[in-house]
Design a protein around this motif. Structure first.
Motif, short mmCIF file in Angstrom:
data_model
loop_
_atom_site.label_atom_id
_atom_site.label_comp_id
_atom_site.label_asym_id
_atom_site.label_seq_id
_atom_site.Cartn_x
_atom_site.Cartn_y
_atom_site.Cartn_z
N UNK A 237 -16.40 -7.60 -2.31
CA UNK A 237 -15.55 -8.41 -1.43
C UNK A 237 -14.41 -9.05 -2.19
N UNK A 238 -14.67 -9.46 -3.42
CA UNK A 238 -13.64 -10.13 -4.21
C UNK A 238 -12.60 -9.14 -4.75
N UNK A 239 -13.05 -7.95 -5.12
CA UNK A 239 -12.14 -6.97 -5.73
C UNK A 239 -11.42 -6.11 -4.71
N UNK A 240 -11.95 -6.00 -3.49
CA UNK A 240 -11.40 -5.05 -2.53
C UNK A 240 -11.73 -3.63 -2.96
N UNK A 241 -11.09 -2.66 -2.34
CA UNK A 241 -11.30 -1.26 -2.68
C UNK A 241 -10.43 -0.88 -3.88
N UNK A 242 -11.05 -0.25 -4.87
CA UNK A 242 -10.34 0.10 -6.10
C UNK A 242 -10.52 1.59 -6.40
N UNK A 243 -9.53 2.17 -7.02
CA UNK A 243 -9.60 3.57 -7.45
C UNK A 243 -8.71 3.74 -8.68
N UNK A 244 -9.30 4.30 -9.73
CA UNK A 244 -8.50 4.70 -10.89
C UNK A 244 -8.78 6.17 -11.15
N UNK A 245 -7.76 6.91 -11.55
CA UNK A 245 -7.98 8.33 -11.83
C UNK A 245 -6.85 8.93 -12.64
N UNK A 246 -7.19 9.99 -13.36
CA UNK A 246 -6.23 10.83 -14.04
C UNK A 246 -6.24 12.17 -13.32
N UNK A 247 -5.07 12.68 -12.98
CA UNK A 247 -5.02 13.91 -12.18
C UNK A 247 -3.68 14.61 -12.34
N UNK A 248 -3.68 15.90 -12.04
CA UNK A 248 -2.45 16.65 -11.90
C UNK A 248 -1.98 16.47 -10.47
N UNK A 249 -0.85 15.83 -10.29
CA UNK A 249 -0.31 15.59 -8.96
C UNK A 249 1.07 16.22 -8.89
N UNK A 250 1.23 17.16 -7.98
CA UNK A 250 2.47 17.93 -7.89
C UNK A 250 2.80 18.55 -9.25
N UNK A 251 1.76 19.07 -9.91
CA UNK A 251 1.86 19.75 -11.20
C UNK A 251 2.28 18.82 -12.34
N UNK A 252 2.09 17.53 -12.16
CA UNK A 252 2.44 16.58 -13.21
C UNK A 252 1.20 15.76 -13.57
#
Length: 307
Positions: A237-252
């Motif tokens: 509840x205090x942090x809310x929804x969180x997401x961290x990631x490393x990814x190829x997005x649009x080939x970058x």
């Protein structure tokens, strides 16, 4: 002689003409204007993994709770200790007490290898698994938390602090900028890559002997449209929804840190907006409810900072 010079100049012009399309192509692949990207997350950083350049930032230095994103630090501390991954660990009463009031599918007294518990902690964000990993660290929980904070300091995460391994405490805090450092460090651990990108797992426990299916908390990992190398979600509840990631997005190759979003799907919507921004230069619109939520949280954070 003048004709020779003119011919050489014309030839050079032709060569430049041939080179220009390449340069233009590279220019076209430049990152779009960050002013054209709107995200629902209250705190965010998007960065180029190749250069470390920050491409977009929103409240990047505000200290906030980070929920189960903490488990990336938990995993690095476990792996840095080079403890036997096949050693069998129990999920005991202290682990149940440490996560009381929070749902877990691991039964009290269950036994599993350290490697298996690490996989469930990262893939399915299992809090009892994370608590057991910390309790079985040399020196116990206190030593484990000290190692978490020492690791954060070594990474230059100067605005981060940890008090336990699961992220359930609102005192596990960081900033989007600091988490950029943690996310980049996590990429150097092959098991973190493997476990955070595993879509699902049928986990087998001993004493009592049972098996249960577990699923990755990031739905993008379970799809086929995303090339993700590290991922971790979080929610309180205090942090809310969180997401961290490393990814190829649009080939970058990108790093994405999204903290404090409204609604389970909001971080996924933000990732889609980032992808659209890279492809078209426009990020799309943020839903009104998420916009209002972000404005309210912004106001609360500024009030706390001014006190």
């Amino acid at each position: 002689m003048k004709r020779i010079i003119l011919a050489v100049a014309l030839l050079a012009g032709v060569c430049v003409g041939w080179a220009n399309p390449v340069l233009a192509g590279e220019s076209e692949r430049a990152f779009p204007d960050p002013a054209h990207l709107q995200l629902a997350s209250v705190n965010a950083v998007v960065f180029d993994r190749r250069t470390g350049e920050v491409l977009y930032a929103k409240n990047p230095d505000v200290v906030v709770p980070i929920a189960s994103v903490s488990k990336l630090m938990t995993a690095m501390v476990v792996l840095d200790a080079k403890l036997p991954l096949n050693e069998k660990l129990d999920v005991g009463k202290p682990d149940i007490e440490a996560t009381r009031g929070h749902f877990s599918r691991i039964r009290p007294g269950s036994i599993m290898s350290r490697k298996g518990l690490l996989k469930l902690a990262l893939m399915s964000s299992e809090n009892r698994a994370a608590a057991s990993l910390a309790r079985h660290y040399p020196g116990g929980m206190d030593a484990f938390v000290a190692a978490m904070n020492a690791k954060a300091e070594a990474l230059g995460m100067n605005h981060s602090h940890f008090v336990e391994p699961t992220g359930l405490s609102q005192e596990n805090v960081s900033t989007a900028s600091d988490l950029r450092r943690m996310l980049s460090a996590a990429a150097h651990y092959p098991l973190i890559h493997e476990f955070t990108t595993t879509p699902n797992e049928l986990a087998h426990f001993k004493h009592p002997r049972y098996a249960l299916p577990f699923y990755n908390t990031n739905p993008l990992v379970r799809g086929e449209r995303w090339n993700i190398s590290v991922s971790k979600t979080g929610f309180t509840d205090d942090a809310g929804r969180c997401l961290v990631m490393l990814a190829q997005v649009d080939h970058r190759p990108l790093g994405i840190v999204l903290l404090d979003s409204l609604g389970k799907r909001t971080p996924i919507g933000d990732v889609s907006r980032i992808k659209r921004w890279l492809a078209t230069g426009r990020g799309g619109r943020v839903p009104n409810a998420a916009r209002r939520y972000a404005a309210e949280r912004d106001m609360q954070e500024h009030q706390i900072a001014s006190q």
